[in-house]
Write a protein that holds these residues in place. Structure first.
Motif, PDB file in Angstrom:
ATOM      1  N   GLN A   1       0.876  -1.166   0.000  1.00  0.00           N
ATOM      2  CA  GLN A   1       0.000   0.000   0.000  1.00  0.00           C
ATOM      3  C   GLN A   1       0.911   1.213   0.000  1.00  0.00           C
ATOM      4  OE1 GLN A   1      -2.330   1.957   3.521  1.00  0.00           O
ATOM      5  NE2 GLN A   1      -3.549   0.221   2.818  1.00  0.00           N
ATOM      6  N   GLY A   2       0.789   2.059  -1.030  1.00  0.00           N
ATOM      7  CA  GLY A   2       1.703   3.179  -1.130  1.00  0.00           C
ATOM      8  C   GLY A   2       1.157   4.284  -2.004  1.00  0.00           C
ATOM      9  N   ASP A   3       1.930   5.346  -2.122  1.00  0.00           N
ATOM     10  CA  ASP A   3       1.544   6.491  -2.960  1.00  0.00           C
ATOM     11  C   ASP A   3       2.010   6.264  -4.395  1.00  0.00           C
ATOM     12  OD1 ASP A   3       0.343   7.929  -0.882  1.00  0.00           O
ATOM     13  OD2 ASP A   3       2.270   8.734  -0.224  1.00  0.00           O
ATOM     14  N   PHE A   4       1.049   6.218  -5.316  1.00  0.00           N
ATOM     15  CA  PHE A   4       1.336   6.017  -6.727  1.00  0.00           C
ATOM     16  C   PHE A   4       0.486   6.977  -7.550  1.00  0.00           C
ATOM     17  CE2 PHE A   4       2.108   1.863  -4.743  1.00  0.00           C
ATOM     18  CZ  PHE A   4       3.422   1.642  -5.143  1.00  0.00           C
ATOM     19  N   TYR A   5       0.723   6.977  -8.850  1.00  0.00           N
ATOM     20  CA  TYR A   5      -0.116   7.745  -9.765  1.00  0.00           C
ATOM     21  C   TYR A   5      -1.170   6.794 -10.317  1.00  0.00           C
ATOM     22  CZ  TYR A   5       3.654  11.140  -9.434  1.00  0.00           C
ATOM     23  OH  TYR A   5       4.580  12.027  -8.966  1.00  0.00           O
ATOM     24  N   TYR A   6      -2.428   7.165 -10.162  1.00  0.00           N
ATOM     25  CA  TYR A   6      -3.515   6.231 -10.471  1.00  0.00           C
ATOM     26  C   TYR A   6      -4.659   6.965 -11.157  1.00  0.00           C
ATOM     27  CZ  TYR A   6      -7.540   3.165  -9.658  1.00  0.00           C
ATOM     28  OH  TYR A   6      -8.660   2.389  -9.827  1.00  0.00           O
ATOM     29  N   GLY A   7      -5.344   6.260 -12.051  1.00  0.00           N
ATOM     30  CA  GLY A   7      -6.528   6.821 -12.676  1.00  0.00           C
ATOM     31  C   GLY A   7      -7.427   5.732 -13.222  1.00  0.00           C
TER      32      GLY A   7
ATOM     33  N   GLY B   1     -15.094  -3.246 -22.032  1.00  0.00           N
ATOM     34  CA  GLY B   1     -15.486  -3.332 -20.643  1.00  0.00           C
ATOM     35  C   GLY B   1     -15.789  -2.002 -19.993  1.00  0.00           C
ATOM     36  N   GLY B   2     -15.772  -0.938 -20.765  1.00  0.00           N
ATOM     37  CA  GLY B   2     -16.122   0.355 -20.212  1.00  0.00           C
ATOM     38  C   GLY B   2     -14.984   1.022 -19.480  1.00  0.00           C
ATOM     39  N   VAL B   3     -14.795   0.692 -18.198  1.00  0.00           N
ATOM     40  CA  VAL B   3     -13.790   1.344 -17.351  1.00  0.00           C
ATOM     41  C   VAL B   3     -12.608   0.412 -17.132  1.00  0.00           C
ATOM     42  CG1 VAL B   3     -13.346   2.346 -15.081  1.00  0.00           C
ATOM     43  CG2 VAL B   3     -15.537   2.747 -16.214  1.00  0.00           C
ATOM     44  N   TYR B   4     -11.402   0.966 -17.206  1.00  0.00           N
ATOM     45  CA  TYR B   4     -10.185   0.216 -16.911  1.00  0.00           C
ATOM     46  C   TYR B   4      -9.272   1.065 -16.042  1.00  0.00           C
ATOM     47  CZ  TYR B   4      -8.421   3.047 -20.812  1.00  0.00           C
ATOM     48  OH  TYR B   4      -8.076   4.094 -21.635  1.00  0.00           O
ATOM     49  N   GLN B   5      -8.291   0.432 -15.402  1.00  0.00           N
ATOM     50  CA  GLN B   5      -7.400   1.106 -14.464  1.00  0.00           C
ATOM     51  C   GLN B   5      -6.032   1.344 -15.092  1.00  0.00           C
ATOM     52  OE1 GLN B   5      -7.918  -2.087 -11.479  1.00  0.00           O
ATOM     53  NE2 GLN B   5      -8.447  -0.460 -10.028  1.00  0.00           N
ATOM     54  N   VAL B   6      -5.408   2.468 -14.721  1.00  0.00           N
ATOM     55  CA  VAL B   6      -4.034   2.763 -15.117  1.00  0.00           C
ATOM     56  C   VAL B   6      -3.261   3.127 -13.858  1.00  0.00           C
ATOM     57  CG1 VAL B   6      -2.496   4.263 -16.429  1.00  0.00           C
ATOM     58  CG2 VAL B   6      -4.671   3.536 -17.427  1.00  0.00           C
ATOM     59  N   LEU B   7      -2.150   2.439 -13.650  1.00  0.00           N
ATOM     60  CA  LEU B   7      -1.274   2.678 -12.502  1.00  0.00           C
ATOM     61  C   LEU B   7       0.104   3.045 -13.018  1.00  0.00           C
ATOM     62  CD1 LEU B   7      -0.813   2.386  -9.347  1.00  0.00           C
ATOM     63  CD2 LEU B   7       0.023   0.078  -9.891  1.00  0.00           C
ATOM     64  N   GLU B   8       0.658   4.157 -12.533  1.00  0.00           N
ATOM     65  CA  GLU B   8       2.031   4.522 -12.876  1.00  0.00           C
ATOM     66  C   GLU B   8       2.897   4.370 -11.632  1.00  0.00           C
ATOM     67  OE1 GLU B   8       4.671   7.981 -15.088  1.00  0.00           O
ATOM     68  OE2 GLU B   8       2.787   8.564 -14.127  1.00  0.00           O
ATOM     69  N   MET B   9       3.937   3.533 -11.748  1.00  0.00           N
ATOM     70  CA  MET B   9       4.836   3.253 -10.635  1.00  0.00           C
ATOM     71  C   MET B   9       6.220   3.803 -10.970  1.00  0.00           C
ATOM     72  SD  MET B   9       3.644  -0.704  -9.984  1.00  0.00           S
ATOM     73  CE  MET B   9       4.666  -0.872  -8.529  1.00  0.00           C
ATOM     74  N   PRO B  10       6.626   4.899 -10.353  1.00  0.00           N
ATOM     75  CA  PRO B  10       7.937   5.490 -10.669  1.00  0.00           C
ATOM     76  C   PRO B  10       9.080   4.670 -10.071  1.00  0.00           C
ATOM     77  CG  PRO B  10       6.426   7.094  -9.664  1.00  0.00           C
ATOM     78  CD  PRO B  10       5.850   5.738  -9.440  1.00  0.00           C
ATOM     79  N   TYR B  11      10.213   4.745 -10.737  1.00  0.00           N
ATOM     80  CA  TYR B  11      11.450   4.222 -10.172  1.00  0.00           C
ATOM     81  C   TYR B  11      12.125   5.323  -9.368  1.00  0.00           C
ATOM     82  CZ  TYR B  11      10.536   0.566 -13.533  1.00  0.00           C
ATOM     83  OH  TYR B  11       9.930  -0.437 -14.246  1.00  0.00           O
TER      84      TYR B  11
ATOM     85  N   ASN C   1      -0.688  12.005 -18.383  1.00  0.00           N
ATOM     86  CA  ASN C   1      -1.027  13.364 -17.963  1.00  0.00           C
ATOM     87  C   ASN C   1      -2.187  13.427 -16.976  1.00  0.00           C
ATOM     88  OD1 ASN C   1       0.974  14.466 -19.616  1.00  0.00           O
ATOM     89  ND2 ASN C   1      -0.412  14.705 -21.358  1.00  0.00           N
ATOM     90  N   ASN C   2      -2.954  12.354 -16.869  1.00  0.00           N
ATOM     91  CA  ASN C   2      -4.177  12.422 -16.065  1.00  0.00           C
ATOM     92  C   ASN C   2      -4.209  11.513 -14.846  1.00  0.00           C
ATOM     93  OD1 ASN C   2      -6.226  14.300 -17.553  1.00  0.00           O
ATOM     94  ND2 ASN C   2      -5.269  13.092 -19.176  1.00  0.00           N
ATOM     95  N   VAL C   3      -3.206  10.649 -14.674  1.00  0.00           N
ATOM     96  CA  VAL C   3      -3.161   9.888 -13.429  1.00  0.00           C
ATOM     97  C   VAL C   3      -2.797  10.844 -12.294  1.00  0.00           C
ATOM     98  CG1 VAL C   3      -2.661   7.631 -14.425  1.00  0.00           C
ATOM     99  CG2 VAL C   3      -0.766   9.208 -13.984  1.00  0.00           C
ATOM    100  N   LYS C   4      -3.379  10.612 -11.126  1.00  0.00           N
ATOM    101  CA  LYS C   4      -3.190  11.485  -9.974  1.00  0.00           C
ATOM    102  C   LYS C   4      -2.516  10.735  -8.832  1.00  0.00           C
ATOM    103  CE  LYS C   4      -5.492  14.726 -12.111  1.00  0.00           C
ATOM    104  NZ  LYS C   4      -4.764  15.861 -12.723  1.00  0.00           N
ATOM    105  N   ARG C   5      -1.639  11.433  -8.147  1.00  0.00           N
ATOM    106  CA  ARG C   5      -0.927  10.811  -7.035  1.00  0.00           C
ATOM    107  C   ARG C   5      -1.883  10.589  -5.874  1.00  0.00           C
ATOM    108  NH1 ARG C   5       4.496  10.336  -6.297  1.00  0.00           N
ATOM    109  NH2 ARG C   5       5.187   9.797  -4.195  1.00  0.00           N
ATOM    110  N   GLN C   6      -1.959   9.343  -5.405  1.00  0.00           N
ATOM    111  CA  GLN C   6      -2.817   8.988  -4.277  1.00  0.00           C
ATOM    112  C   GLN C   6      -2.380   7.657  -3.700  1.00  0.00           C
ATOM    113  OE1 GLN C   6      -6.934   7.682  -5.504  1.00  0.00           O
ATOM    114  NE2 GLN C   6      -6.245   8.410  -7.521  1.00  0.00           N
ATOM    115  N   LYS C   7      -2.925   7.332  -2.581  1.00  0.00           N
ATOM    116  CA  LYS C   7      -2.595   6.063  -1.945  1.00  0.00           C
ATOM    117  C   LYS C   7      -3.365   4.942  -2.638  1.00  0.00           C
ATOM    118  CE  LYS C   7      -1.592   6.318   2.329  1.00  0.00           C
ATOM    119  NZ  LYS C   7      -0.134   6.063   2.186  1.00  0.00           N
ATOM    120  N   VAL C   8      -2.660   3.870  -2.983  1.00  0.00           N
ATOM    121  CA  VAL C   8      -3.247   2.760  -3.733  1.00  0.00           C
ATOM    122  C   VAL C   8      -2.762   1.447  -3.136  1.00  0.00           C
ATOM    123  CG1 VAL C   8      -3.530   1.706  -6.015  1.00  0.00           C
ATOM    124  CG2 VAL C   8      -3.173   4.167  -5.840  1.00  0.00           C
ATOM    125  N   GLU C   9      -3.648   0.457  -3.098  1.00  0.00           N
ATOM    126  CA  GLU C   9      -3.251  -0.906  -2.765  1.00  0.00           C
ATOM    127  C   GLU C   9      -2.891  -1.618  -4.067  1.00  0.00           C
ATOM    128  OE1 GLU C   9      -5.090  -2.724   1.199  1.00  0.00           O
ATOM    129  OE2 GLU C   9      -6.528  -2.590  -0.433  1.00  0.00           O
TER     130      GLU C   9
END
Length: 416
Positions: free
Chosen positions: A226-232, A242-252, A287-295
């Motif tokens: 569980q950590g801070d990532f860029y998510y949308g 399927g309509g809605v899908y998830q995008v997760l950006e994990m920085p190095y 450009n549109n993923v937002k930094r937030q806490k994600v599991e």
């Protein structure tokens, strides 16, 4: 500590045969994203349930080396397909040079190395200006060999490849790949190693079921944090994907490099989502993923692929260089060369250091209820991109249809 090793596995090798025989100060924005996506779609069409991994940047660099020696239609086809046609002639070489310099400059957070080699047939006269530009733009090592000594040449190239990919790519060629007709071989290798900014703890890794798109299941090792990532969350505007899908950006570490993971809903096959992938969409995600806490639940995975690029590149409009009409006369004074073979081999591994001792007992509950934060559960096929966040340069692109599989008869598995 979780380490991502992309042992670059990216080698693009081009053979040219005579036709008579069968830190940059100003970092440029990469213009090859559309080419990258088109390459992916061609590879995706070739294998319904196969993992995919390749390096668009490696392909672009190798084609750039060929382009230095091309003229006429051969030159224009490459410029058009890769995305350079809107640039003034020759500007693309500086662009590639600056991109690689910006990526490979000394960085304490990750390692990227580029290596280019040019092997010439003994006794063949090559244009000195071509050799000079190869050195200038691609820092290519230039050697002369006797391709008729095919076994020795194969050993030489294989050793060079191993040395530049931490021995992750070996035995790439055999003696059968060379003959007295071979005149020139271009080899490009990229090596990348990075660790996540937010690292997974090995003690949280568990054995887990991964549902493949063909309906089967395999057991794999699933990492969790569980950590801070860029998510949308994004919508394709229809029900086909399927309509809605998830995008997760994990920085190095350092945040210049990142991995984007695109995950459809559990019941939606990845093949339903893949047709919507476009270069513009990659930018929209970034450009549109937002930094937030994600599991995050992410499998350990290892993907490796050897690609015959000749047919793929021809499908993308690069045809002339593979025919008797090829004009590679900037390499030599004559017009007796054409591309005989194009190969890339890639290897990508995502794992923890010391992973052999990292498997714990117990299972992670697959609940999606009563969660406080968005949950990314990559327990089914997903798409990934490893890119530079400043330039948009795509180092690696691919998909995971089957992750690293755990043997149910293994002792660690039985103890659970």
């Amino acid at each position: 500590m979780l380490i991502l090793d992309v042992f670059s596995p990216l080698l693009l090798v081009l053979f040219l045969l005579p036709r008579y025989s069968c830190r940059a100060a100003d970092i440029p924005e990469d213009t090859t994203a559309e080419f990258s996506v088109r390459l992916y779609h061609r590879l995706q069409a070739a294998g319904d349930q196969d993992n995919i991994v390749f390096s668009p940047l490696s392909v672009a660099l190798a084609l750039g080396m060929v382009e230095l020696g091309a003229r006429g239609a051969s030159l224009e086809e490459i410029r058009q397909a890769v995305g350079f046609s809107h640039l003034l002639p020759g500007v693309e070489f500086s662009l590639l040079q600056n991109l690689t310099a910006a990526l490979s400059e000394d960085n304490a957070h990750y390692v990227i190395r580029f290596a280019n080699s040019l092997l010439l047939q003994e006794g063949i006269t090559f244009n000195p200006e071509f050799l000079h530009l190869m050195k200038k733009y691609f820092q290519a090592d230039v050697e002369t060999v006797d391709f008729s000594e095919s076994a020795a040449v194969a050993d030489q190239i294989n050793t060079w490849v191993e040395n530049h990919t931490e021995s992750k790519i070996h035995d790439l060629f055999s003696a059968d790949d060379f003959s007295s007709a071979t005149r020139l071989t271009l080899v490009n290798a990229i090596y990348f190693r990075g660790s996540w900014k937010n690292q997974f703890r090995p003690e949280n890794t568990r054995t887990f079921s991964f549902s493949r798109d063909d309906g089967s299941e395999v057991q794999t090792l699933m990492m969790y944090q569980q950590g801070d990532f860029y998510y949308g969350e994004f919508s394709d505007g229809s029900q086909e994907a399927g309509g809605v899908y998830q995008v997760l950006e994990m920085p190095y570490e350092g945040e210049d490099m990142s991995m984007l993971i695109v995950l459809p809903r559990q019941e939606v096959p990845l093949a339903s989502l893949e047709p919507i992938f476009k270069a513009a969409l990659l930018e929209e995600w970034a450009n549109n993923v937002k930094r937030q806490k994600v599991e995050v639940y992410m499998p350990r995975f290892k993907v490796e692929q050897k690609i015959d690029l000749k047919s793929t590149l021809k499908d993308l409009g690069i045809k002339n260089i593979f025919t008797n009409d090829a004009d590679l006369s900037a390499m030599t004074d004559g017009k007796d060369l054409y591309i005989g073979k194009a190969v890339q081999k890639a290897y990508l591994e995502v794992t923890e250091e010391g992973a052999e001792g990292a498997v714990g007992s117990g299972m992670i509950a697959l609940t999606r209820t009563l969660v406080l934060y968005p949950q990314v559960m990559a327990d089914h096929p997903f798409f990934f991109v490893i890119r530079n966040r400043r330039t948009g340069t795509i180092l690696f692109m691919g998909r995971v249809m089957t992750p690293e599989v755990v043997d149910p008869n293994d002792q660690d598995f039985d103890s659970m």
